[in-house]
Design a protein around this motif. Structure first.
Motif, PDB file in Angstrom:
ATOM      1  N   ASN A 133       0.851  -1.198   0.000  1.00  0.00           N
ATOM      2  CA  ASN A 133       0.000   0.000   0.000  1.00  0.00           C
ATOM      3  C   ASN A 133       0.880   1.239   0.000  1.00  0.00           C
ATOM      4  O   ASN A 133       1.278   1.728   1.054  1.00  0.00           O
ATOM      5  CB  ASN A 133      -0.923   0.010   1.233  1.00  0.00           C
ATOM      6  N   LEU A 134       1.190   1.705  -1.176  1.00  0.00           N
ATOM      7  CA  LEU A 134       2.072   2.857  -1.317  1.00  0.00           C
ATOM      8  C   LEU A 134       1.293   4.149  -1.413  1.00  0.00           C
ATOM      9  O   LEU A 134       0.197   4.195  -1.978  1.00  0.00           O
ATOM     10  CB  LEU A 134       2.911   2.725  -2.594  1.00  0.00           C
ATOM     11  N   ASP A 135       1.883   5.213  -0.890  1.00  0.00           N
ATOM     12  CA  ASP A 135       1.381   6.546  -1.160  1.00  0.00           C
ATOM     13  C   ASP A 135       1.987   6.986  -2.485  1.00  0.00           C
ATOM     14  O   ASP A 135       3.109   6.595  -2.816  1.00  0.00           O
ATOM     15  CB  ASP A 135       1.785   7.516  -0.050  1.00  0.00           C
ATOM     16  N   PRO A 136       1.276   7.804  -3.256  1.00  0.00           N
ATOM     17  CA  PRO A 136       1.806   8.246  -4.555  1.00  0.00           C
ATOM     18  C   PRO A 136       3.192   8.882  -4.415  1.00  0.00           C
ATOM     19  O   PRO A 136       3.417   9.718  -3.540  1.00  0.00           O
ATOM     20  CB  PRO A 136       0.779   9.268  -5.034  1.00  0.00           C
ATOM     21  N   GLY A 137       4.107   8.435  -5.245  1.00  0.00           N
ATOM     22  CA  GLY A 137       5.451   8.995  -5.284  1.00  0.00           C
ATOM     23  C   GLY A 137       6.354   8.561  -4.142  1.00  0.00           C
ATOM     24  O   GLY A 137       7.434   9.098  -3.970  1.00  0.00           O
ATOM     25  N   GLU A 138       5.919   7.582  -3.359  1.00  0.00           N
ATOM     26  CA  GLU A 138       6.715   7.167  -2.204  1.00  0.00           C
ATOM     27  C   GLU A 138       6.940   5.660  -2.220  1.00  0.00           C
ATOM     28  O   GLU A 138       6.020   4.882  -2.394  1.00  0.00           O
ATOM     29  CB  GLU A 138       5.982   7.547  -0.925  1.00  0.00           C
ATOM     30  N   ILE A 139       8.173   5.259  -2.049  1.00  0.00           N
ATOM     31  CA  ILE A 139       8.490   3.847  -1.889  1.00  0.00           C
ATOM     32  C   ILE A 139       9.665   3.747  -0.929  1.00  0.00           C
ATOM     33  O   ILE A 139      10.645   4.473  -1.045  1.00  0.00           O
ATOM     34  CB  ILE A 139       8.816   3.143  -3.220  1.00  0.00           C
ATOM     35  N   LYS A 140       9.525   2.887   0.059  1.00  0.00           N
ATOM     36  CA  LYS A 140      10.648   2.632   0.956  1.00  0.00           C
ATOM     37  C   LYS A 140      10.464   1.269   1.590  1.00  0.00           C
ATOM     38  O   LYS A 140       9.353   0.817   1.840  1.00  0.00           O
ATOM     39  CB  LYS A 140      10.781   3.720   2.013  1.00  0.00           C
ATOM     40  N   PHE A 141      11.593   0.619   1.779  1.00  0.00           N
ATOM     41  CA  PHE A 141      11.584  -0.677   2.411  1.00  0.00           C
ATOM     42  C   PHE A 141      11.840  -0.506   3.906  1.00  0.00           C
ATOM     43  O   PHE A 141      12.525   0.417   4.329  1.00  0.00           O
ATOM     44  CB  PHE A 141      12.649  -1.593   1.796  1.00  0.00           C
ATOM     45  N   SER A 142      11.316  -1.434   4.668  1.00  0.00           N
ATOM     46  CA  SER A 142      11.431  -1.372   6.118  1.00  0.00           C
ATOM     47  C   SER A 142      12.827  -1.799   6.581  1.00  0.00           C
ATOM     48  O   SER A 142      13.604  -2.403   5.840  1.00  0.00           O
ATOM     49  CB  SER A 142      10.389  -2.294   6.750  1.00  0.00           C
ATOM     50  N   TYR A 143      13.088  -1.499   7.839  1.00  0.00           N
ATOM     51  CA  TYR A 143      14.325  -1.932   8.469  1.00  0.00           C
ATOM     52  C   TYR A 143      14.399  -3.461   8.476  1.00  0.00           C
ATOM     53  O   TYR A 143      15.467  -4.040   8.283  1.00  0.00           O
ATOM     54  CB  TYR A 143      14.392  -1.357   9.890  1.00  0.00           C
ATOM     55  N   ALA A 144      13.261  -4.113   8.674  1.00  0.00           N
ATOM     56  CA  ALA A 144      13.221  -5.579   8.670  1.00  0.00           C
ATOM     57  C   ALA A 144      13.668  -6.124   7.308  1.00  0.00           C
ATOM     58  O   ALA A 144      14.415  -7.107   7.240  1.00  0.00           O
ATOM     59  CB  ALA A 144      11.816  -6.075   9.006  1.00  0.00           C
ATOM     60  N   PHE A 145      13.219  -5.496   6.233  1.00  0.00           N
ATOM     61  CA  PHE A 145      13.637  -5.918   4.892  1.00  0.00           C
ATOM     62  C   PHE A 145      15.148  -5.775   4.745  1.00  0.00           C
ATOM     63  O   PHE A 145      15.827  -6.698   4.286  1.00  0.00           O
ATOM     64  CB  PHE A 145      12.915  -5.082   3.824  1.00  0.00           C
ATOM     65  N   ASP A 146      15.673  -4.630   5.152  1.00  0.00           N
ATOM     66  CA  ASP A 146      17.113  -4.390   5.043  1.00  0.00           C
ATOM     67  C   ASP A 146      17.914  -5.401   5.867  1.00  0.00           C
ATOM     68  O   ASP A 146      18.949  -5.887   5.428  1.00  0.00           O
ATOM     69  CB  ASP A 146      17.468  -2.969   5.484  1.00  0.00           C
ATOM     70  N   MET A 147      17.433  -5.709   7.074  1.00  0.00           N
ATOM     71  CA  MET A 147      18.144  -6.664   7.931  1.00  0.00           C
ATOM     72  C   MET A 147      18.169  -8.060   7.316  1.00  0.00           C
ATOM     73  O   MET A 147      19.155  -8.782   7.454  1.00  0.00           O
ATOM     74  CB  MET A 147      17.506  -6.712   9.319  1.00  0.00           C
ATOM     75  N   CYS A 148      17.096  -8.445   6.643  1.00  0.00           N
ATOM     76  CA  CYS A 148      17.061  -9.757   5.987  1.00  0.00           C
ATOM     77  C   CYS A 148      17.871  -9.761   4.695  1.00  0.00           C
ATOM     78  O   CYS A 148      18.449 -10.779   4.319  1.00  0.00           O
ATOM     79  CB  CYS A 148      15.618 -10.161   5.698  1.00  0.00           C
ATOM     80  N   LEU A 149      17.912  -8.631   4.014  1.00  0.00           N
ATOM     81  CA  LEU A 149      18.616  -8.533   2.740  1.00  0.00           C
ATOM     82  C   LEU A 149      20.133  -8.602   2.913  1.00  0.00           C
ATOM     83  O   LEU A 149      20.818  -9.285   2.148  1.00  0.00           O
ATOM     84  CB  LEU A 149      18.235  -7.232   2.028  1.00  0.00           C
ATOM     85  N   MET A 150      20.652  -7.949   3.920  1.00  0.00           N
ATOM     86  CA  MET A 150      22.099  -7.799   4.072  1.00  0.00           C
ATOM     87  C   MET A 150      22.873  -9.124   4.089  1.00  0.00           C
ATOM     88  O   MET A 150      23.888  -9.244   3.405  1.00  0.00           O
ATOM     89  CB  MET A 150      22.423  -6.970   5.323  1.00  0.00           C
ATOM     90  N   PRO A 151      22.448 -10.142   4.840  1.00  0.00           N
ATOM     91  CA  PRO A 151      23.236 -11.384   4.868  1.00  0.00           C
ATOM     92  C   PRO A 151      23.265 -12.129   3.535  1.00  0.00           C
ATOM     93  O   PRO A 151      24.085 -13.021   3.342  1.00  0.00           O
ATOM     94  CB  PRO A 151      22.562 -12.251   5.931  1.00  0.00           C
ATOM     95  N   GLN A 152      22.385 -11.770   2.615  1.00  0.00           N
ATOM     96  CA  GLN A 152      22.299 -12.481   1.344  1.00  0.00           C
ATOM     97  C   GLN A 152      23.167 -11.880   0.253  1.00  0.00           C
ATOM     98  O   GLN A 152      23.325 -12.475  -0.811  1.00  0.00           O
ATOM     99  CB  GLN A 152      20.843 -12.505   0.868  1.00  0.00           C
ATOM    100  N   LEU A 153      23.686 -10.686   0.487  1.00  0.00           N
ATOM    101  CA  LEU A 153      24.464 -10.015  -0.541  1.00  0.00           C
ATOM    102  C   LEU A 153      25.751 -10.759  -0.811  1.00  0.00           C
ATOM    103  O   LEU A 153      26.435 -11.233   0.098  1.00  0.00           O
ATOM    104  CB  LEU A 153      24.756  -8.571  -0.124  1.00  0.00           C
ATOM    105  N   LYS A 154      26.095 -10.858  -2.081  1.00  0.00           N
ATOM    106  CA  LYS A 154      27.361 -11.485  -2.463  1.00  0.00           C
ATOM    107  C   LYS A 154      28.507 -10.612  -1.982  1.00  0.00           C
ATOM    108  O   LYS A 154      28.444  -9.386  -2.064  1.00  0.00           O
ATOM    109  CB  LYS A 154      27.469 -11.618  -3.978  1.00  0.00           C
ATOM    110  N   VAL A 155      29.530 -11.229  -1.483  1.00  0.00           N
ATOM    111  CA  VAL A 155      30.717 -10.496  -1.109  1.00  0.00           C
ATOM    112  C   VAL A 155      31.523 -10.279  -2.365  1.00  0.00           C
ATOM    113  O   VAL A 155      31.895 -11.225  -3.068  1.00  0.00           O
ATOM    114  CB  VAL A 155      31.543 -11.265  -0.056  1.00  0.00           C
ATOM    115  N   ILE A 156      31.765  -9.020  -2.663  1.00  0.00           N
ATOM    116  CA  ILE A 156      32.515  -8.673  -3.877  1.00  0.00           C
ATOM    117  C   ILE A 156      33.931  -8.338  -3.460  1.00  0.00           C
ATOM    118  O   ILE A 156      34.174  -7.398  -2.716  1.00  0.00           O
ATOM    119  CB  ILE A 156      31.858  -7.483  -4.605  1.00  0.00           C
ATOM    120  N   SER A 157      34.874  -9.134  -3.916  1.00  0.00           N
ATOM    121  CA  SER A 157      36.273  -8.888  -3.575  1.00  0.00           C
ATOM    122  C   SER A 157      36.925  -8.069  -4.671  1.00  0.00           C
ATOM    123  O   SER A 157      36.586  -8.171  -5.839  1.00  0.00           O
ATOM    124  CB  SER A 157      37.013 -10.199  -3.364  1.00  0.00           C
ATOM    125  N   MET A 158      37.871  -7.282  -4.270  1.00  0.00           N
ATOM    126  CA  MET A 158      38.569  -6.428  -5.226  1.00  0.00           C
ATOM    127  C   MET A 158      39.931  -6.971  -5.513  1.00  0.00           C
ATOM    128  O   MET A 158      40.570  -7.606  -4.836  1.00  0.00           O
ATOM    129  CB  MET A 158      38.682  -5.016  -4.700  1.00  0.00           C
TER     130      MET A 158
END
Length: 89
Positions: free
Chosen positions: A64-89
């Motif tokens: 349920n978005l308000d027009p022109g607004e999109i943001k993910f919750s802190y819970a989404f970010d906390m779940c997303l972070m451990p899944q990110l691929k580690v990119i080595s340089m």
């Protein structure tokens, strides 16, 4: 796992029955999935329990978005972070 299977798993997580909302939910599932992929999460990681939970939280966040607004919750970010691929340089 197919996109239809992901949709069904997200619907289960959201406690959504029937097919009335499938078109709207499918668009949101694909949007969150693409966001996760663009963030560095692999397709394989999206299909895990944590990946599906993250996808479900993200879909819930943008349900349920308000027009022109999109943001993910802190819970989404906390779940997303451990899944990110580690990119080595």
């Amino acid at each position: 796992m197919s996109d239809d299977e992901l949709l069904e798993k997200v619907k289960t997580g959201l406690n959504v029955d029937g097919t009335d909302n499938d078109n709207a939910l499918r668009i949101k599932v694909m949007a969150v999935k693409q966001y996760m992929l663009n963030s560095g999460v692999t397709s394989e990681a999206i299909q895990t329990e944590l990946g599906i939970a993250t996808l479900t939280i993200g879909v819930n966040d943008i349900w349920n978005l308000d027009p022109g607004e999109i943001k993910f919750s802190y819970a989404f970010d906390m779940c997303l972070m451990p899944q990110l691929k580690v990119i080595s340089m």
